[in-house]
Design a protein around this motif. Structure first.
Motif, PDB file in Angstrom:
ATOM      1  N   GLY A 456       0.824  -1.201   0.000  1.00 45.66           N
ATOM      2  CA  GLY A 456       0.000   0.000   0.000  1.00 45.66           C
ATOM      3  C   GLY A 456       0.857   1.249   0.000  1.00 45.66           C
ATOM      4  O   GLY A 456       1.999   1.234   0.472  1.00 45.66           O
ATOM      5  N   VAL A 457       0.288   2.313  -0.552  1.00 43.54           N
ATOM      6  CA  VAL A 457       0.971   3.608  -0.578  1.00 43.54           C
ATOM      7  C   VAL A 457       0.019   4.637   0.019  1.00 43.54           C
ATOM      8  O   VAL A 457      -1.174   4.655  -0.316  1.00 43.54           O
ATOM      9  N   GLY A 458       0.520   5.485   0.890  1.00 46.42           N
ATOM     10  CA  GLY A 458      -0.329   6.495   1.510  1.00 46.42           C
ATOM     11  C   GLY A 458       0.390   7.822   1.659  1.00 46.42           C
ATOM     12  O   GLY A 458       1.620   7.864   1.766  1.00 46.42           O
ATOM     13  N   VAL A 638       4.023   0.577   2.427  1.00 42.86           N
ATOM     14  CA  VAL A 638       3.980  -0.513   3.401  1.00 42.86           C
ATOM     15  C   VAL A 638       3.715  -1.843   2.702  1.00 42.86           C
ATOM     16  O   VAL A 638       3.092  -1.886   1.641  1.00 42.86           O
ATOM     17  N   ASP A 639       4.215  -2.904   3.306  1.00 42.13           N
ATOM     18  CA  ASP A 639       3.781  -4.255   2.965  1.00 42.13           C
ATOM     19  C   ASP A 639       3.021  -4.795   4.164  1.00 42.13           C
ATOM     20  O   ASP A 639       3.507  -4.720   5.299  1.00 42.13           O
ATOM     21  N   VAL A 640       1.832  -5.310   3.915  1.00 40.37           N
ATOM     22  CA  VAL A 640       0.999  -5.847   4.993  1.00 40.37           C
ATOM     23  C   VAL A 640       0.730  -7.322   4.713  1.00 40.37           C
ATOM     24  O   VAL A 640       0.369  -7.682   3.593  1.00 40.37           O
ATOM     25  N   LEU A 745      -1.092   5.153   8.093  1.00 37.65           N
ATOM     26  CA  LEU A 745      -2.487   4.662   8.163  1.00 37.65           C
ATOM     27  C   LEU A 745      -3.108   4.639   6.775  1.00 37.65           C
ATOM     28  O   LEU A 745      -3.792   3.678   6.399  1.00 37.65           O
ATOM     29  N   ASN A 746      -2.879   5.683   6.013  1.00 41.00           N
ATOM     30  CA  ASN A 746      -3.464   5.727   4.670  1.00 41.00           C
ATOM     31  C   ASN A 746      -2.858   4.649   3.773  1.00 41.00           C
ATOM     32  O   ASN A 746      -3.567   4.066   2.936  1.00 41.00           O
ATOM     33  N   ALA A 747      -1.591   4.363   3.960  1.00 42.90           N
ATOM     34  CA  ALA A 747      -0.979   3.281   3.175  1.00 42.90           C
ATOM     35  C   ALA A 747      -1.573   1.929   3.570  1.00 42.90           C
ATOM     36  O   ALA A 747      -1.819   1.070   2.712  1.00 42.90           O
TER      37      ALA A 747
END
Lengths: 778, 290, 157
Positions: A456-458, A638-640, A745-747
């Protein structure tokens, strides 16, 4: 506007390690070789140890305190309770409401009740265990929503510390015009400053009935006032000396060991050392206010913000500390760094029987930035617009008006900041089948080989005032002295602005080198013998100290040149000072400074003031409340692992306008450090409090990021000179702490598609997949 | 302060001074002392006892006997081939500083449900050498943990060594925590495919009052593998899901500051499934340790 | 009780040591070497890192009485010449120091890391120093400092 890459004003460009250089710290050598003296290292022959007894209950009536058994132990020198407080029984930064030692009632778990001085800390601890306090436990009030009513028995103000109202434009009318309206609630848990150097100090009784206190703190003079009031002593009998501060981040603005150590020293006639353990430290300082924010945003179809409506509740816990100011600051920036004409903000600071909250890096703006930046992503989703595009369309600029009615003056290069993040290439993806496990979510835990990982990117943007706002105008005084040693001019800088680690001492030396051309600068210990410098808080100390030191240097330089002019019989205006020489306009040396000064020293003090501000009005929250503004933004990648809810932050890119990078390496260090504190708040840091009790007061369970949790942090530092400040600098410390958390958080929202209404995110919040690995049909 | 230099001396002192707290790496006991939670009358320091800080192969090379004083660091460095899951677990424990001091025996003596060695020891059917002046006994790991932070050790006993069967097939250890290093397990899981017997071993950490074995999961997998130990590729994916579900069912976790019971069960199901898929892949590739 | 120990090459014989006293307190209060820091007292932060017989440990988790007859090296003893060790110089030059409270422990741990692994990659540095918490710097400049020290000591290619 263009990016300014060169210094704006250098008096003597030849100077080494002057303003704009990444000069090393003057306290650097002792800090790396172990000889630097922190407040926990202070030592005095024959000193006793002070230990604090604290309440185990979040709320209880004190029926009786029996210290007789404790006093009977060999090695115990005295046991003190509220009865022994010589002066004011209460203290506080804004309001004297916190008891020095509890009387009648304890209002939070960990409230100090008694203090013991003994020959060994273990003896003092055992004595504490023998103090019998007869408590009648009461049901703690721990729900800030209840406190909002202002009618809760047993809490100050019935539970309501302050209601801040900001009204700008007409939200009702704007709502009718909005194509898209989004609403959301965003919560934030309690963050702890978790500085590594524990609260500590040494109090030394003086023969004249006074006391000297070596302590780590953020504001020597405000502390001195409170200590003197509680000791019942005049100010001149209480001398504070800044000892080495092992980090503070707001958590050392309130008093900790100060009064207790002094009381014990004065009673025993012996020097007294106090050092909190890590567990005690979690109860010994204020935390960042936990927050609940409700935000409603309205926009046109093409993404133009029409209105912002915010309700922000910050729980201040048992005592006031700085809660009324924190909520104000939270409200000032609750609409974010956006140009929006119609704004309604209601902020509430509450009292409860939770642990007291107060200043922490960002000071209310961290909570509101997290909330508004979360809301902006929600709006972007509703508009089906890229979140960065939405931000760029609404970014505030110079001349735009804040919700408080103050026009934004000074540079506001938000477009430039966001464009850097837009144009920076994204980091490469990781082949989790072959990658090192340390590069994956879960790290060395060995939990995935790529299963369940989503990227994800935020983005997030933050804005905050620099310096004290709302009419709280303050000063900073410095004294600079120049004399000749071994034929060379030496400058001494003396200023009480606390060095917490941020590097203000480095700047003091750099400024003296630049302004006077000297090679050798000595820094005098910081104490209360000089006039005040104000707090090292609100990202203000570089600005204020720079103004004071540069001003004092200017007076010294003028006097040296005047003496030179007399000696040379030439007008002073034709002369320049360059270290050991006085030169003519062409740069030719005319006379050595050593010859002009002889054995005499030249010494001047200067008191710097920033431009005046005014309070906002109570009804509509309007007024020119701020000195200056600073801006930063982050892009988080991020990687989740969406099956386990574990996170690897892959990269934190950031851009910030600092006005002038006085010490570029120092600026980078502030930005990196602030970014990582925000990372901690996003994914792991929370003081868990249940029914007023702290459940994780240790570094085993209050987790702060390790080196393996921290990603590379590419950054762009912009230098748009601020027109009002010394050297054009702007405050640096807090802005990176604002946008870091919501960017992550946005990511995470981008990676998981989840709402994630609460920070920090726990692993259980991030799971999108059932445990059997069979993803829900898309 | 008691400081024996021989094992015999240690046992004598242990029986003479029942109030003394044994200390080796100190990574558990010293925390309790520093936080005022423990004030033992005296310490029985085992760091000078000879011949307990090394390992040897016994039982015709089938079992690794790890001395009570052997640090996690040395387990990582020296036993990653013979005891790969134990070495992996050791790597997740604390920091290098902690791993330089901490020991498996100390982990056992504390008997915390969150001890990172324990799931591996369960999965490997380890045995604990408990010795006193009365003699030496071997405690099967299944009998060792009797309650939260309570073990089957008698008050006069010391752990002399831990016997861990050397790996004959794939082993896995995985640990979940909210930080990427230096974290106490929210939950952990170990899996051991013993191809020699053959049989399946499991261990669960931080999800019950003691470390646990997932017996039903072991049995189910054993039945599924049956005669297919040489051809694990034919094991159905459903087996992995079922295995994970049974691992989760074996747990009896609570809600605490480190995580909820629900999350722990969920994470165990995931870890069970993933560890099995990695182990089967290794089995298929013939990556048999040692 | 008495503890005999060599600290930074100097023999110390200290009486009246409390039986449960940590090596950290012993070094700070009995030997007077306060460079070793007390930040958590539970082995979570690494601020108290020292060598005992050449092994990196958290001195808060070692009982003082356990070092009887052993050799301890603290941050004050990293450079036997009395000047600064290259690791210390690198921390200074890289701007890896802010409040500095983590620095002594971090320097000792980095010293140990580079002794074992003269040219560690980023992930190795991050893992090996994960037991040393820093609250100020965000670790980037500490990472830089370790690489700088590696480069200067000539081990890097």
């Amino acid at each position: 506007m263009t990016v300014i890459e060169t210094p704006t004003r250098i008096t003597t460009p030849s100077v080494v390690d002057g303003v704009g250089a990444s000069a090393t710290r003057p306290d650097g050598v002792p800090k790396v070789d172990g000889s630097f003296i922190y407040s926990s290292d202070e030592y005095h022959d024959g000193s006793l140890w002070g230990v604090t007894l604290r309440s185990p209950h979040p709320r209880a009536r004190i029926l009786a305190i029996d210290t007789s058994q404790a006093e009977g132990i060999d090695g115990v020198r005295c046991v003190l309770t509220h009865r022994d407080v010589p002066g004011s029984k209460t203290y506080g930064m804004k309001v004297y409401d916190e008891p020095v030692l509890a009387f009648d009632e304890v209002r939070y778990q960990g409230e100090p009740v008694a203090v013991v001085a003994a020959s060994h800390p273990e003896i003092a601890r055992r004595a504490c265990e023998l103090i019998v306090v007869d408590y009648e436990e009461l049901v703690p009030n721990t729900d800030p929503e209840m406190s909002l009513t202002g009618r809760v028995d047993g809490l100050f103000g019935g539970g309501l510390a302050r209601h801040v109202r900001i009204r700008h434009g007409d939200v009702g009318a704007a709502r009718a015009l909005a194509d898209v309206v989004v609403e959301g609630r965003y919560e934030m848990g309690t963050q702890d400053p978790a500085f590594l150097g524990p609260e500590s100090g040494l109090a030394v009784p003086l023969g004249d009935g006074g006391v000297e206190l070596y302590v780590s703190c953020q504001n020597l003079h405000l502390d001195q006032q409170q200590v003197a009031d509680c000791l019942g002593l005049p100010l001149d009998k209480v001398r504070l000396v800044l000892s080495g501060v092992g980090g503070a981040f707001g958590g050392k603005e309130d008093l900790n060991v100060h009064i207790h150590a002094c009381m014990l020293a004065l009673r025993t006639g012996r020097p007294v050392r106090m050092v909190y353990s890590r567990e005690e430290s979690f109860f010994g300082h204020v935390h960042r206010h936990p927050a609940i924010a409700d935000i409603e945003l309205g926009a046109t179809r093409d993404g133009r913000l029409l209105f912002t409506k915010v309700r922000l509740v910050l729980d201040g816990g048992a005592y006031t500390s700085t809660s009324q100011v924190v909520i104000a600051n939270g409200c000032y920036f609750a609409a974010g760094a956006y140009d929006v004409a119609n704004v309604e903000i209601d902020g509430f600071a509450t009292y409860t029987n939770n642990p007291p909250c107060g200043a922490m890096r960002g000071f209310g703006a961290v909570q509101s930035c997290y909330a508004i930046e979360s809301a902006m992503d929600r709006l972007a989703a509703a508009l089906e617009m890229h979140p960065l595009e939405l931000r760029m369309r609404n970014a505030i600029g110079e001349g735009d008006m804040l919700p408080t009615g103050q026009p934004v003056d000074g540079p506001a290069p938000v477009q430039e900041i966001l464009a850097y993040l837009r144009d920076l290439p994204l980091p490469a993806g990781v082949d989790h089948g072959t990658a090192d496990m340390r590069a994956r979510p879960g790290g060395v835990g060995n939990v995935t080989r790529g299963e369940g990982i989503r990227r994800g990117v935020g983005y997030a943007l933050g804005m905050k005032a620099i310096g004290f706002s709302g009419g709280m105008d303050d000063t900073c005084t410095a004294r600079v002295t120049v004399w000749i040693r071994d034929g060379e001019p030496v400058a001494e800088v003396y200023c009480a602005g606390p060095e917490l680690g941020q590097g203000v001492v480095t700047l003091e030396a750099q400024i003296a080198r630049t302004e006077l051309g000297v090679r050798t600068v000595e820094l005098r210990d910081k104490d209360t013998d000089i006039a005040e410098s104000g707090a090292s808080s609100a990202s203000r100390q570089s600005w204020m100290t720079a103004g004071a030191v540069a001003g004092a240097c200017g007076l010294v330089r003028d006097e040296i040149l005047a003496r030179g002019a007399r000696a040379l019989g030439r007008p002073a205006g034709e002369l320049t000072l360059d270290g050991p020489e006085i030169r003519d306009p062409a740069g030719h040396p005319l006379v050595p400074v050593a010859e002009v000064l002889g054995p005499e020293a030249v010494s001047h003090a200067f008191t710097y003031r920033h431009r005046p501000t005014e309070p906002v009005d109570d009804e509509r929250g309007q007024g020119n409340a701020h000195v200056a503004f600073a801006y930063a933004a982050h892009r988080a990648v991020v990687d989740v692992d969406v099956e386990l809810g574990l996170v690897k932050v892959v990269e934190m890119a950031t851009a910030q306008d600092v006005g002038k990078a006085m010490n570029p390496a120092g600026v980078e260090g502030q930005i990196e450090g602030g970014t990582v504190q925000g990372l901690g708040l996003a994914v792991m840091e929370e003081l868990q409090i249940t029914d007023g009790r702290v459940r994780n007061p240790s570094f085993t369970d209050y987790l702060i990021p390790t080196m393996l949790d921290v990603p590379p942090m590419p950054m762009k530092i912009f230098e748009f000179p601020h027109p009002d400040s010394p050297y054009g600098l702007n405050g640096v410390g807090e802005p990176p702490n604002l946008s870091s958390t919501p960017a992550i958080l946005n990511a995470l929202r981008d990676a998981t598609g989840l709402e994630l209404p609460r920070a920090p995110v726990r692993p259980s919040d991030l799971i999108t997949e059932p445990p059997d690995g069979r993803a829900e049909p898309e | 302060m008691l400081r024996p230099s021989s094992w015999r001396g240690a046992m004598l002192l242990r029986s003479q001074y029942p109030d003394a707290s044994p200390i080796c790496g100190g990574t558990d006991l010293m925390v309790d002392i520093n936080f005022g939670r423990a004030r033992p009358a005296t310490l029985l320091d085992l760091t000078s006892v000879e011949d307990i800080d090394s390992w040897e192969l016994i039982d015709d090379g089938r079992t690794v006997r790890i001395g009570a004083g052997m640090s996690y660091t040395r387990i990582i460095d020296e036993l990653s081939g013979l005891c790969p899951a134990l070495a992996q677990a050791a790597r997740t424990i604390g920091s290098p500083q902690i791993r330089n001091r901490g020991t498996v025996a100390g982990n056992l003596a504390t008997a915390s449900p969150a001890g990172d060695s324990h799931p591996v020891l369960l999965a490997c059917w380890a045995q604990v050498e408990a010795e006193s002046v009365r003699g030496l006994r071997l405690i099967d790991i299944d009998d060792f943990f009797v309650g939260p932070k309570r073990s089957a050790l008698e008050p006069d006993e010391l752990i002399r060594a831990v016997r861990v069967p050397a790996a004959t097939g794939p082993q896995q250890f995985a640990k979940v925590g909210p930080r990427n290093a230096m974290v106490i397990a929210t939950v952990s899981f170990a899996l051991n495919l013993d191809t020699a017997t053959p049989r399946v071993g499991t261990g669960i950490g931080s999800a019950g009052p003691t470390p646990l074995r997932a017996r039903a999961a072991e049995q189910m997998l054993q039945d599924s593998l049956d005669d297919r130990w040489d051809a694990p590729g034919s094991v159905d994916e459903d087996v992995g899901r079922q295995f994970g579900a049974l691992v989760a069912e074996a747990a009896s976790p609570i809600d605490d500051v480190r995580g909820s019971a629900e999350y722990r069960r969920h994470a165990l199901a995931v870890l069970g499934r993933r560890c099995l898929s990695w182990a089967l892949q290794d089995l298929g590739e013939g990556e048999v340790a040692a | 009780m008495r503890v005999n120990v060599t600290v930074n090459g100097v023999a110390h014989s200290v009486d009246h040591v409390w039986a449960l006293e940590s090596l950290l307190d012993f070094l700070r209060e009995r030997v007077g070497l306060r460079g070793t820091k007390n930040a958590c007292e539970q082995g979570e932060c690494g601020s108290c890192s020292v060598y005992v017989d050449g092994v990196l440990v958290c001195s808060c988790l070692v009982a003082a009485v356990q070092v009887e007859g052993r050799s301890v090296v603290t941050v004050e003893g990293l450079d036997s010449g009395g000047g600064m060790h290259p690791v210390q110089q690198a921390f200074l030059d890289a701007g890896a120091v802010q409040c500095g409270f983590c620095t002594p422990g971090m320097v000792v741990a980095a010293h140990c890391l580079l002794a074992d692994n003269p040219d560690p990659d980023d992930l190795t540095v991050r893992e090996e120093l994960s037991g040393n918490l820093c609250r100020c710097t965000g670790y980037q400049k500490i990472l830089d400092a370790v690489h700088l020290a590696a480069e200067r000591t000539g081990a890097a290619p």
